[in-house]
Design an enzyme around this catalytic site. Sequence first.
Site, PDB file in Angstrom:
ATOM      1  N   SER A 266      36.036  17.288  60.824  1.00 40.38           N
ATOM      2  CA  SER A 266      35.810  18.371  60.271  1.00 40.38           C
ATOM      3  C   SER A 266      36.503  18.497  58.646  1.00 40.38           C
ATOM      4  O   SER A 266      37.389  17.580  58.521  1.00 40.38           O
ATOM      5  CB  SER A 266      36.246  19.922  60.840  1.00 40.38           C
ATOM      6  OG  SER A 266      37.469  20.038  60.633  1.00 40.38           O
ATOM      7  N   ASP A 267      35.826  19.088  57.643  1.00 39.72           N
ATOM      8  CA  ASP A 267      36.428  19.180  56.438  1.00 39.72           C
ATOM      9  C   ASP A 267      37.829  20.400  56.862  1.00 39.72           C
ATOM     10  O   ASP A 267      37.618  20.857  57.624  1.00 39.72           O
ATOM     11  CB  ASP A 267      35.531  19.747  55.217  1.00 39.72           C
ATOM     12  CG  ASP A 267      36.394  19.378  53.924  1.00 39.72           C
ATOM     13  OD1 ASP A 267      37.546  19.182  53.930  1.00 39.72           O
ATOM     14  OD2 ASP A 267      35.622  19.672  52.931  1.00 39.72           O
ATOM     15  N   LEU A 268      38.645  20.278  55.968  1.00 39.04           N
ATOM     16  CA  LEU A 268      39.908  21.220  56.261  1.00 39.04           C
ATOM     17  C   LEU A 268      39.475  22.514  56.517  1.00 39.04           C
ATOM     18  O   LEU A 268      38.866  23.383  55.733  1.00 39.04           O
ATOM     19  CB  LEU A 268      40.782  21.101  55.112  1.00 39.04           C
ATOM     20  CG  LEU A 268      42.205  21.805  54.997  1.00 39.04           C
ATOM     21  CD1 LEU A 268      42.886  21.172  56.118  1.00 39.04           C
ATOM     22  CD2 LEU A 268      42.890  21.922  53.578  1.00 39.04           C
ATOM     23  N   ALA A 270      37.219  23.820  58.261  1.00 43.74           N
ATOM     24  CA  ALA A 270      35.906  24.262  58.269  1.00 43.74           C
ATOM     25  C   ALA A 270      35.483  24.575  59.826  1.00 43.74           C
ATOM     26  O   ALA A 270      34.436  25.318  59.972  1.00 43.74           O
ATOM     27  CB  ALA A 270      34.966  23.024  57.978  1.00 43.74           C
TER      28      ALA A 270
END
Length: 733
Positions: A266-268, A270
């Site tokens: 995942s993005d940070l 997210a």
Amino acid sequence: MRHALAGLLGLTTILTPIATMAEERASARVETILATLTLDEKAGQLSMDSPIAKYDPADFASGRSGSVLNYFDPTYIEALAKVGRSYKGVPVLHALDIIHGFRTITPVPIAEAATFDPALAYAAAALAGRETRAAGVTLTFSPVADVARDPRWGRAVEGSGEDTRMAEAFTRARVEGFHAGGIGTTLKHFAGYGAAEGGREYDAAEISPSRFANSYLPPYRAAIDAGTDMVMTTYVSVDGLPATANRHLMTDILRDQWHFQGVVVSDLLAVEELISHGVARDGKDAALKAFRAGVDMDMGAGLFRRYLPELVREGQVAEADVDRSVRRVLTMKEKLGLFDRPAPNADAAEKQFLLPESRALARSIAAESFVLLKNDGDVLPLAAGKRVAVIGGLADSQGDTLGPHGGNGRNADAVTVLTALRQRLGDRVSYAAGCDGLCETADGFDAALKTAASADVIVAVLGEPRGLMGEGASRADLGLPGRQEELLAKLKATGKPVVALLFNGRPLVLTGPTANADALMLLWAPGIEGGNAVADVILGDKAPAGRLPFTFPRAVGQIPMTYDALPTGRPARPDLHDTAKYQDVAIGPLYPFGYGLTYTHFDYADLALDKTDLSPADTLAASVTVRNTGSRAGKEVVQLYVNQPVASLSRPVKQLKAWTKVELAPGEAREVTLRVPVADLGFVGADGVYRVEPGPFRVYVGSSAATDRVATFEVNAGPVAARDGQPGETQRK
Ligand code: BGC
């Protein structure tokens, strides 16, 4: 009736078990380790922790966390590697945002795109990879494959511009370059980040199925085909579904259609943000939705660690699915050599940084990326012997010269424009900042004008400081920041020739006083050797060689504005009121995509096609003679665009399909041939299938998207292969 492309936007059921995907294999070592891990430890392997989440070394020693991000200092990296090896023999994965260099900071990615030379992006990535690996880190969160169609979006600086074909070429080059340098890659941000509405960071995106498949997906696909190790989700939602919960994207497209075998992270934070997006009730629900959509690893939120074991015990997640994600993570660790690699040594690493050849590469890429937009009276290159007043807060700012997302770069290592010009011209250079980068006050203007008065020519270094580029740096106004334009107008009023050199991470609106500068050149964020590269170019040792990877609008109100627009029923005409235009601004861009000048001029003649009746298996070959008509050597980017005037859906008025950069001596003429496989001329239609539709085509060749040098050809009906019959399919090189 369900639209055939509905699935593209994630409208399939998201709770289908995911154990239906093809089995992925792992080595005996990975299987042995996997068998020893408890459920909590498995969840630890699916968790990446960051400085924001208050990293504690004990997490690694206890197996609570399997990965870490963004600890840049080599001494710390060394310490971390030692701690991380102690738990059940599983090494810690450490990833960094290496966007344009670890310690030798090369120009920002958008500048690389402006070179129109993917080989340079490859070389820069390989250099960054070597330094990163020497420091003991084996994975970067790069490349950014997001096509940026709205210049207000700050992260335009991290990508390859507005064009899909360019983004494909540069994304592929970067994956291959990082791999050559010895580190793994993370394709990001999957998918559609560049369409955030209004260019507002993190905002929702609305993308039509056709645009999504034809404009946005292909560069991501290019990175998958180039063998990226990891894929990162994007923060944004498309049509209301955040990517991090979009099973159709993460599983149907990425795994089933594109056969990606690596790790999805995942993005940070997210995963947690699914709650504020309004698609998850709480952290547990967010973990469930992200995992079931196909996210293997939770970056920063700690929700997989906290809830996956519980979700397995409750029967909401199959342990086999957890095992499969862990297997992917361990396999990636193995592939990156983490099990076998000796612990890094910070002192030894230091010796690999900032090598003379590395700095030389940074310098040549920068010089190759500068885009000369204007050069009235041939004020550039500067005539010898002149006294030069250097004005502007960015002229001597080392941090801004490095640019945003600067890895482990140190400001002190950067050569500014002022330093380089002083080295070359000695006391013929005088300097006054006038104001700092943001230029909020005019207090220093008088001193700047006084300095300017004593010189023969003014070199004003203005534009965007690095804080206005990159993540979180959306802008509503694309003029020069603060009072810079006022300063520029005052400098022009001195009557001295003014050379405006601009730092920029995106297209700017360069009307008003900026347009009155005698010469105007874009520097982007030129990196560690930026000042030396500027001196090379403005003193004439090298000629500007960059071209615009973006359309430059006349006004923010024209945005979105890209060269590959669809035709309308009433194309813009100055003489007709009711046509597709604004009443209060001239038609078209200020500078078209692909535009850029140099110190000489080029003529084009004799556009010819080797054949004009082509079958789907053929390759179009267009030749043109390019002549350097000036008295200096120079580089020209010869660009080929295609248009299909009649198809089942409106096709873009022009689409870049091929280009090449040629260097010609004064007076030299060369026949240049550009080739495009007919299979590349198709598109994903309303039925979600990629195909080439037969019929007439136009091919344009010239020095920018504004070219009207045209020839025509016909693609015959015949066996036209639909590739996999899948949305997002595109030609693979
Ligand atoms: C960015 C990513 C980056 C991550 C880790 C996020 O905010 O969107 O591009 O890789 O942080 O630093």
